[in-house]
Design a protein around this motif. Structure first.
Motif, short mmCIF file in Angstrom:
data_model
loop_
_atom_site.label_atom_id
_atom_site.label_comp_id
_atom_site.label_asym_id
_atom_site.label_seq_id
_atom_site.Cartn_x
_atom_site.Cartn_y
_atom_site.Cartn_z
N SER A 28 -70.80 -45.11 19.64
CA SER A 28 -71.27 -46.29 20.38
C SER A 28 -71.14 -46.10 21.89
N ARG A 29 -70.23 -45.23 22.30
CA ARG A 29 -69.89 -45.09 23.73
C ARG A 29 -69.40 -46.42 24.31
N PHE A 30 -68.88 -47.27 23.43
CA PHE A 30 -68.36 -48.58 23.85
C PHE A 30 -66.86 -48.54 23.66
N ARG A 31 -66.15 -48.39 24.78
CA ARG A 31 -64.69 -48.26 24.69
C ARG A 31 -64.02 -49.64 24.65
N VAL A 32 -63.01 -49.73 23.79
CA VAL A 32 -62.26 -50.97 23.64
C VAL A 32 -60.78 -50.63 23.60
N ALA A 33 -59.95 -51.48 24.20
CA ALA A 33 -58.49 -51.35 24.07
C ALA A 33 -57.92 -52.73 23.76
N ALA A 34 -56.87 -52.75 22.98
CA ALA A 34 -56.21 -54.01 22.63
C ALA A 34 -54.73 -53.88 22.89
N ALA A 35 -54.12 -55.01 23.25
CA ALA A 35 -52.67 -55.06 23.47
C ALA A 35 -52.13 -56.27 22.72
N ALA A 36 -51.18 -56.02 21.82
CA ALA A 36 -50.65 -57.08 20.95
C ALA A 36 -49.20 -57.37 21.29
N LEU A 37 -48.88 -58.66 21.38
CA LEU A 37 -47.50 -59.09 21.65
C LEU A 37 -46.98 -59.85 20.43
N PRO A 38 -45.92 -59.34 19.81
CA PRO A 38 -45.35 -60.07 18.67
C PRO A 38 -44.55 -61.29 19.13
N GLY A 39 -44.31 -62.19 18.22
CA GLY A 39 -43.44 -63.33 18.51
C GLY A 39 -42.01 -62.85 18.64
N GLY A 40 -41.25 -63.46 19.54
CA GLY A 40 -39.83 -63.14 19.67
C GLY A 40 -39.53 -61.77 20.22
N SER A 41 -40.47 -61.17 20.95
CA SER A 41 -40.25 -59.84 21.51
C SER A 41 -41.04 -59.70 22.80
N GLU A 42 -40.58 -58.79 23.64
CA GLU A 42 -41.30 -58.51 24.88
C GLU A 42 -42.10 -57.22 24.75
N GLU A 43 -41.91 -56.55 23.61
CA GLU A 43 -42.55 -55.24 23.42
C GLU A 43 -44.04 -55.43 23.13
N VAL A 44 -44.87 -54.63 23.79
CA VAL A 44 -46.32 -54.73 23.62
C VAL A 44 -46.82 -53.48 22.89
N PHE A 45 -47.76 -53.69 21.96
CA PHE A 45 -48.31 -52.58 21.19
C PHE A 45 -49.79 -52.45 21.49
N VAL A 46 -50.21 -51.24 21.81
CA VAL A 46 -51.59 -51.04 22.22
C VAL A 46 -52.36 -50.20 21.20
N GLY A 47 -53.67 -50.33 21.27
CA GLY A 47 -54.55 -49.53 20.42
C GLY A 47 -55.90 -49.40 21.07
N VAL A 48 -56.65 -48.39 20.64
CA VAL A 48 -58.03 -48.21 21.12
C VAL A 48 -58.94 -48.06 19.91
N ASN A 49 -60.23 -48.24 20.12
CA ASN A 49 -61.13 -48.06 18.97
C ASN A 49 -61.24 -46.58 18.61
#
Ligand code: THU
Length: 137
Positions: A28-49
């Motif tokens: 697709s040449r369409f880049r996506v990134a996501a950042a997820a924040l869980p409840g009760g935590s400051e830690e962030v989890f990232v992902g890409v397509n």
């Protein structure tokens, strides 16, 4: 967007911006990134397509980020940001909406970011009637 939400979105946006170049999107040449924040935590989890030559095996950035979050032991999602290329923030696809709804009991904040624009939705408005497995007992 109110101040507190904007602060949260900007923190998630910085994390997504740091990884969007790693997106694997040869088709697709369409880049996506996501950042997820869980409840009760400051830690962030990232992902890409992650696209596959089979097309059907393609994973959206959201599900890659949620997989990392769950793998780390967090099962309750508070907020997720989706960074896409182009000018218009894009809400998550239907499959990702279902999973976001499940992991947040229909409560997650969903931020969209693109071209310097930042928007917020609630998963309940993006997916008002999620599928739920009937509770046992
Ligand atoms: N994509 C995502 O990563 N998240 C979404 O919410 C929608 C679409 C990806 C999948 C595919 O790699 C590309 O965007 C084009 O559909």
């Amino acid at each position: 967007m109110e101040e507190e939400l904007r602060g949260l979105a900007e923190k998630l946006l910085r994390r997504a911006e740091a990884v969007i170049a790693h997106a694997h999107a040869p088709h697709s040449r369409f880049r996506v990134a996501a950042a997820a924040l869980p409840g009760g935590s400051e830690e962030v989890f990232v992902g890409v397509n992650l696209e596959s030559d089979t097309y059907g095996a393609t994973l959206c950035a959201e599900r890659v980020a949620l997989g990392a979050m769950v793998t780390a032991g967090f099962h309750r999602l508070r907020a997720i940001l989706v960074l896409t290329e182009g000018d218009e923030p894009a809400p998550p696809c239907g499959i990702c909406r279902q999973l976001i709804s499940e992991l947040s009991q229909g409560e997650a904040l969903v931020f969209g970011a693109a071209g310097g624009r930042l928007v917020v939705w609630r998963i309940g408005e993006l997916l008002p009637h999620p599928f739920r497995l009937k509770e046992e007992g």
